[in-house]
Design a protein around this motif. Sequence first.
Motif, short mmCIF file in Angstrom:
data_model
loop_
_atom_site.label_atom_id
_atom_site.label_comp_id
_atom_site.label_asym_id
_atom_site.label_seq_id
_atom_site.Cartn_x
_atom_site.Cartn_y
_atom_site.Cartn_z
N GLN A 1 0.52 -11.88 -9.90
CA GLN A 1 1.47 -11.87 -8.80
C GLN A 1 1.38 -10.61 -7.95
O GLN A 1 1.61 -10.64 -6.76
N ARG A 2 1.02 -9.48 -8.57
CA ARG A 2 1.03 -8.19 -7.88
C ARG A 2 -0.21 -8.03 -6.99
O ARG A 2 -1.34 -8.15 -7.45
N SER A 3 0.01 -7.74 -5.72
CA SER A 3 -1.09 -7.48 -4.79
C SER A 3 -1.10 -6.00 -4.44
O SER A 3 -0.05 -5.40 -4.25
N ARG B 1 -5.46 -8.92 -5.84
CA ARG B 1 -4.41 -9.36 -6.78
C ARG B 1 -4.73 -8.77 -8.14
O ARG B 1 -5.54 -9.31 -8.87
N LYS C 1 -1.39 -2.53 -15.55
CA LYS C 1 -0.86 -1.30 -14.99
C LYS C 1 -1.90 -0.19 -14.87
O LYS C 1 -1.63 0.85 -14.32
#
Length: 83
Positions: free
Chosen positions: A10-12, A28, A32
Amino acid sequence: MAKPNPKQPQRSVDIYCSRCRHQLYRYRKGGKGALVKCFVERISTDYTEEVGVCPSCQSQFGRQTLIRGAAAIKIIGGKVRMK
């Protein structure tokens, strides 16, 4: 070996050249940790003309390779920034 997870993270993040601050990719990213590799299938927007070379300052920031059977760009340490 297993392929990367087919479900896109989900993180872009935006990836910039460290030398000239030109935007290279919208990617994407999963996890971490630091950016070590970019799977080609996860790059949502590509601002480069040649694989692994910054279009603005022509410095090489990565090499094209196969990781776990998928096409990827192996990032050279310290050559890119991530926001």
